[in-house]
Design an enzyme around this catalytic site. Structure first.
Site: not given
Lengths: 541, 458
Positions: A61, A64, A95, A194
Site C-alpha cells: 500500500c 508502505a 526492509r 513514493h
C-alpha cells in the site's frame, strides 16, 4: 519442453484462460508479448491501475511506499506511525536498509518502531490529541532534529488533520515536524506513497541548508535505499573515483544531507519509479539536471560511472574513472567467467517492485543467463516503455487525488549547472538528460512482460517454463521453491548482498551459482518414490 | 549499541508506543483461518494489510501463506467495500477454488462500517458462492486488542458459522489449541491419541504451515480441520479451550449455543499446566493416563532435578502474548527461576493480577504490564539486570545490547527455525524448553568462565 518450442501466444492464453471474463479482459492488457521495433518502440502495456480484488496480488500500500520505502532508511528522523499498531509493527526493520552513522553516538532510530497505537476511542473521538501527545513524548525522550508523521487507513476516514498537528508541534518544539497523508487506500499500490514522500521531503526538508559542498564533482544518488549495503558499495566506488556524494535518497541517509542536497550539480537516479519526482522538482527549482544510472551489473556500473564523468567533462575525473573501472572489472571478470561456465544457458524470471526487474537482467546476462519473463508490481508505463510515452499517460480516477506540486524556479537559488552550449555538446555526444528508456526495449522479443502478476499467473508460468530461477519476494518465495525451483528474493536479497556495484556483482554471481546448481533439488523424490517396486518378502509369506 | 537512545530513567508515556509487544488483529485471524482445510483467508481492507500479514507469517514459518484481499481504493473507502468483496468472492472461487473463504476485516473496513454478513448473503443470492462452498467471517478491527484477539475472533467465527447440533452426542472432545505453533498442535493431537481420547481440534495449522517439500505446490495443503469436523463440534461431549484469551470465546460460544461443557485452561506449557490439561483430558474422556505419558512427565522432572543448580534463582525477562506468558511464568517459577520483568502488548486487566498471583512469593516486586511495550521492558532491564530474556525475534536487539542470554519464544520468530517443527507444549515441549534454557545459560557460563574454571563436565 524446451523454451524454444513454447508458443508464446499460447502461454499468454494459458495464463488468462481460467479467469472470469471481466478479469481476463483486464489482464489481457497487463500481459504483453514483447516486441522491440525500430527506434526501440515497444507494445503498450497497462500499468498503475487498480488491483483486481481476490486475484492474490503481491502489492502493498501507499503507507508502505511512503514510510517503509522512502523515509524508512533515514536514521535520524523519528518516524511516528499514526494508526493502529499493525502498520508500524510490520514496517519495523523488515526492509534491510542498512545505515552507518559517522560516530557511534550519532542519532540512529532505525531499530525503533514508533506508533500512536490508535484505540477504538480515537477512532470515535479523533486521534489528534493523542498524536500531539505522542509527538511531545517522542521529543522529550529523544530530542530528534525532525519528526515525521505517517497516516494510515483510518486517519483519513475519521478526518484527523496530521498536517495541522505537525505545524502546531513544529512551532511548539522548534524542530522540523512534518506529516504524510499516505493512507493505505490511496492510489493503487506502493507507488502513490513514493510520490507523497517525494512531495513532503521536497517541501519540508530539501533546500534548508545552503552550505556549499566541500568536494569536487558533487552528485546526489537518488532512489538507492542501501538494501544489504548497496549504497555502501556505491559510496566506496564514488570515493575511489573522487566523486563527492552530497546526499543519497535515502539509503544510509540523514536529515542534514537531504537539507543540503540542492547544492549538488547532478542527480543520478537509480530507482526511477520511486524518486523521479524529486529529480524533476530539483531540476525545476534549483537547476540540477538528472540522469538515469544503473549500478546493478558490472558493465552497467562502468557505464554509469563513465556517464557521470562525461557530464563533468574533466580529464582528471575521466582518467580516474577509467582506472577504477579497469581495476574493479579485473576482479569481477575472474568470478564472472568461472560462474558463467556453470550458469550459461540457464533461464530466469524476474517479478519485483518497480525497478529491479529491469536492472537485474544485466547481471543475469553477464553470466550467460536468459530472462524469459519480467514484470513489476507497481511501476508505471514509463518504467516499462520509457519516458517518451509520458505525454500519453492518462491519470485514472484511482490516482487522481495524489498531489502534484507546482514547482517554480527558486528566485535566488536557481542556477543552471551547464550552459546551453555545454548541453548541446553533451547531447551531440549522445548524452541523455532526464530520460529513461524503460525495461521493455532492453528485453528480447517474445519474452513476456507482466504487470502486477497474480499468484495464479506465477504458478502457470512456472509450470510451463520451469525456469532455473525465479526472482521475486518473500510472499512468493516458498511456494515457488515447493515446486523445486529456487527463488531469489530481490527485495531482501535473502539476507545477503550487497548486489550493487562491482563487489555486488561478484556477490550476485556467486549466490545465483549456488542456487541454480544446489544439490537440494535432486533429493526431493525419496528413493522409494523413484522406484516403488517391492522386493522384500516380509509380511507376504 | 543498537538501541542507544533507550534511557535508563523511566518516564510515563500515555500516547507513544515504542517497540510494540503486539501486532494487530487480522494477522491472528489469517493464521486461524489457515487452520481450516481448503480455506483461503481473505482480508477485507486495502491490500497493504494483507501483504504485511502474509509476509510476517511467511517470515515466521518459511512457508507460503496464501490470502486474498479486497484491495480497497479511495473510492471504496468512502462509499463502502461491498462491490470489492463481491468481486473478490467471485474471482477467488473461479480462479482458486477453495472450499471456504474466511473473511476478516481491517481498521479500514471497520471504520467505514461494512457489514460482511450482509455482503456474504448478497454474494449467495447472486450465485457467487458455488454449491457446497462457504464464506465465513469475523470482525477484526485493528484498533481493538491485538493479534491474539483476531485469532480468538476468527476461531469464534468457525463456531458461529459451522457448529451444528443434531441431537446425537458424539464420543469426541473439542480442543481449541490457542494461538500456538503447528508443532504444538501436533503434540496436543499426539497426547490425546496416546490417551485414547477422540478429539476434534480447531483451528489446526499442522500440515498447513509446515508442509513437506514434494516438488509440488498445493495452495490448499493436506492439513487443517475439515468442515465436517467443524460442523460436528456442536455434537461433542465437551470442549477444552487452551489459553483464556485465544480460545475462551469460541469455547464459551459452544457452551451457550449447544450446552457443551467447557473447561478453559492455561496453555499446557510447563509441568503444572500440562498436568492440568492431562488431568482434564483424563476426567472428561473417562480414560486413565497411559504409562507413556506418565513416563514423559517423569523424564521432565528428572531433567529438572538433575540440572537444578543451573536454573535456581536465575532472573528472567519475558515478553510475548498473555496466554503463553501466563504458562511460561508458572513454569519458570516451578523451575525455581525468577521472572522479574514481564510485558505483553495485548491489553487486558486480568493479565497483571494473574501474573502477580503466580509469582507472589518468588518475586514479590515483579514488574508486569499489559499494554506495555519492549521499550519499557528494556528500561526495566537497565534498572534490574536479568540472566535470561525470552521473547520473539525483536528481543535480539535488547539481548545484544545488554549482553543477555536469549531464547526465542513466541511470535514472530523470523531469524531461526525450529518453532514450527518442535513443540513447547506438553511434557516433551516443556523438556525442550528446559533444554533451551540450559543451553543458553550454560553456553554463557562456558563463554564467561575463567580458563581455570572452564569445566568439562557440567
Amino acid at each position: 519442453m524446451s523454451v524454444e518450442k513454447i508458443d508464446i501466444a499460447e502461454v499468454k492464453n494459458e495464463l488468462i484462460k481460467g479467469y472470469p471474463s471481466k478479469v481476463a479482459r483486464k489482464r489481457d492488457k497487463q500481459i504483453v508479448i514483447n516486441k522491440v521495433e525500430d527506434d526501440s518502440v515497444v507494445p503498450e502495456i497497462q500499468a498503475n491501475v487498480r488491483t483486481i480484488p481476490g486475484i492474490i496480488t503481491q502489492r502493498g500500500c501507499t503507507y508502505a511506499g511512503c514510510k517503509g520505502v522512502v523515509l524508512g532508511p533515514t536514521r535520524d528522523i523519528v518516524n511516528i506511525t499514526h494508526g493502529p499498531i499493525g502498520c508500524g509493527f510490520y514496517s519495523w526493520l523488515t526492509r534491510r536498509n542498512q545505515t552507518r552513522p559517522e560516530n557511534p553516538n550519532d542519532e540512529n532510530f532505525m531499530m525503533y518502531c514508533f506508533s500512536t497505537d490508535m484505540q477504538e476511542e480515537e477512532i470515535v473521538f479523533g486521534g489528534e490529541k493523542k498524536l500531539k501527545k505522542a509527538v511531545q513524548e517522542a521529543y522529550d525522550l529523544f530530542h530528534p532534529k525532525a519528526i515525521g508523521i505517517f497516516s494510515t487507513c483510518p486517519v483519513g476516514l475519521i478526518g484527523d488533520d496530521v498536517h495541522a498537528v505537525a505545524r502546531e508541534m513544529k512551532e511548539k518544539l522548534g524542530i522540523n515536524v512534518f506529516g504524510f497523508s499516505c493512507e493505505g487506500y490511496k492510489g493503487v499500490s506502493q507507488s502513490a506513497g513514493h510520490h507523497i514522500a517525494n512531495n513532503q521531503l521536497f517541501k519540508h526538508v530539501v533546500g534548508l541548508d545552503d552550505t556549499p559542498p566541500k568536494g569536487k564533482y558533487n552528485v546526489n544518488l537518488l532512489g538507492e535505499y542501501n538494501i544489504g549495503g548497496d549504497a555502501f558499495e556505491l559510496e566506496r566506488i564514488f570515493e575511489k573515483c573522487g566523486i563527492n556524494l552530497v546526499a543519497t535518497f535515502s539509503g544510509n541517509s540523514n536529515y542534514d544531507k537531504f537539507a543540503n542536497s540542492h547544492t549538488a550539480d547532478l542527480n543520478a537516479v537509480m530507482c526511477h519509479r520511486s524518486i523521479n519526482y524529486v529529480a524533476e522538482m530539483m531540476e525545476k527549482k534549483f537547476g540540477i539536471p538528472w540522469i538515469k544510472v544503473n549500478f546493478i551489473g558490472a558493465e552497467s556500473s562502468a557505464k554509469s560511472l563513465r556517464k557521470i564523468a562525461q557530464y563533468f567533462g574533466d580529464k582528471e575525473l575521466i582518467d580516474k574513472v577509467e582506472e577504477v573501472i579497469k581495476e574493479e572489472l579485473e576482479k569481477v571478470d575472474k568470478v564472472m567467467q568461472d560462474v558463467k561456465s556453470r550458469c550459461s544457458g540457464k533461464t530466469a524470471m524476474l517479478f519485483v517492485g518497480g525497478s529491479r526487474a529491469h536492472h537485474y537482467q544485466d547481471l543475469f546476462r553477464e553470466i550467460g543467463m536468459k530472462t524469459l519473463a519480467a514484470g513489476y508490481e507497481f511501476a508505471h508505463r514509463d518504467d516499462y516503455e520509457g519516458r517518451r510515452m509520458l505525454p500519453h499517460i492518462r491519470v485514472d480516477a484511482d490516482s487522481r487525488n495524489i498531489e502534484e506540486l507546482d514547482v517554480v524556479a527558486d528566485e535566488k537559488r536557481f542556477k543552471p549547472r551547464k550552459t546551453d552550449e555545454e548541453l548541446a555538446k553533451l547531447a551531440k555526444e549522445g548524452f541523455d538528460f532526464k530520460d529513461y528508456y524503460g525495461m521493455m526495449p532492453e528485453m528480447e522479443n517474445d519474452t513476456l512482460v507482466i504487470d502486477d502478476i497474480s499468484e495464479h499467473e506465477t504458478q502457470k508460468l512456472l509450470e510451463i517454463y520451469k525456469p532455473d530461477i525465479f526472482c521475486a519476494g518473500i510472499k512468493e518465495k516458498y511456494g515457488i521453491q515447493k515446486m523445486g525451483i529456487p527463488c531469489k528474493q530481490l527485495h531482501s536479497y535473502d539476507y545477503g548482498g550487497p548486489y550493487a556495484g562491482f563487489a555486488g556483482a561478484i556477490n550476485f554471481y556467486n549466490d545465483i551459482d549456488r542456487m541454480v546448481n544446489s544439490n537440494v533439488w535432486k533429493y526431493v523424490k525419496a528413493p522409494w518414490q523413484a522406484s516403488p517396486e517391492l522386493m522384500g518378502k516380509f509380511g507376504i509369506e | 549499541m543498537l538501541l542507544r537512545h533507550t534511557p535508563k530513567e523511566i518516564k510515563e508515556r500515555e500516547a507513544l508506543v515504542v517497540n510494540p509487544a503486539k501486532t494487530c488483529q487480522p494477522i491472528g485471524a489469517m493464521y486461524a483461518a489457515l487452520g481450516i482445510h481448503g480455506c483461503l483467508p481473505h482480508s477485507h481492507g486495502s491490500q497493504g494489510c494483507c501483504s504485511y500479514h502474509r509476509s510476517t507469517l511467511t517470515r515466521h514459518y518459511k512457508e507460503p501463506i496464501m490470502a486474498g484481499t479486497s484491495s480497497f481504493t479511495e473510492g471504496a473507502s468512502v462509499f463502502g467495500g461491498q462491490a470489492n468483496l463481491l468481486e473478490a468472492i467471485h474471482n477467488i472461487f473461479t480462479i482458486y477454488n477453495p472450499d471456504v473463504i474466511a473473511v476478516h476485516t481491517t481498521c479500514l473496513s471497520e471504520t467505514i462500517g461494512d457489514d460482511i454478513h450482509q455482503i456474504a448473503n448478497k454474494a449467495r443470492e447472486e450465485g457467487k458462492i458455488p454449491k457446497g462452498k462457504f464464506v465465513i467471517h469475523a470482525s477484526t478491527p485493528s484498533y481493538v486488542g491485538s493479534h491474539v484477539t483476531g485469532f480468538a475472533n476468527m476461531t469464534k467465527g468457525m463456531v458461529e458459522y459451522f457448529a451444528e447440533k443434531n441431537g446425537t452426542k458424539l464420543n469426541q472432545l473439542n480442543i481449541i489449541p490457542g494461538f500456538v505453533e503447528p508443532s504444538d498442535m501436533r503434540e496436543i493431537k499426539r497426547i490425546a491419541n496416546a490417551m485414547g481420547v477422540k478429539i476434534v481440534m480447531f483451528p489446526d495449522t499442522s500440515g498447513v504451515v509446515d508442509t513437506p517439500q514434494t516438488g509440488k505446490f498445493n495452495m490448499f495443503p493436506k492439513g487443517g480441520v475439515t468442515i465436517n469436523e467443524l460442523k460436528s463440534t456442536g455434537n461433542s461431549f465437551a470442549t477444552i479451550a487452551l489459553g483464556q484469551l485465544a480460545s475462551g470465546p469460541a469455547a464459551k460460544l459452544l457452551d451457550s449455543k449447544f450446552k457443551i461443557q467447557c473447561e478453559i485452561h492455561s496453555l499446557p506449557i510447563g509441568l503444572t499446566a500440562t498436568d492440568r490439561f492431562i488431568d482434564s483430558l483424563r476426567k472428561l474422556g473417562g480414560v486413565s493416563v497411559p504409562d507413556s505419558i506418565s513416563d514423559e512427565r517423569g523424564r521432565l522432572i528428572d531433567a529438572i532435578a538433575d540440572m537444578h543448580q543451573y536454573l535456581y534463582g536465575k532472573k528472567v525477562a519475558l515478553v510475548g502474548d498473555p496466554d503463553q506468558l501466563v504458562s511460561l511464568t508458572e513454569f519458570l517459577v516451578t523451575l525455581d527461576m525468577k521472572p522479574v520483568h514481564i510485558v505483553t502488548g495485548t491489553p487486558g486487566q486480568k493479565f497483571e493480577s494473574r501474573i502477580k498471583e503466580i509469582v507472589k512469593d518468588k518475586v514479590p516486586n515483579v514488574n508486569v504490564k499489559a499494554s506495555g511495550d519492549m521499550f519499557l521492558l528494556h528500561q526495566w532491564i537497565k534498572n534490574e539486570k536479568v540472566d535470561l530474556i525470552m521473547g520473539n525475534t525483536y528481543c535480539k536487539y535488547i539481548a545484544r545490547d545488554e549482553d543477555i542470554p536469549y531464547i526465542r519464544f513466541g511470535f514472530p520468530i523470523m531469524d531461526r527455525i525450529g518453532h514450527s517443527y518442535f513443540p513447547t507444549v506438553g511434557y516433551m515441549g516443556s523438556l525442550r524448553l528446559v533444554e533451551k534454557i540450559l543451553d543458553a545459560l550454560m553456553d554463557r557460563k562456558d563463554r564467561d568462565s575463567k580458563e581455570e574454571s572452564f569445566e568439562l563436565v557440567m
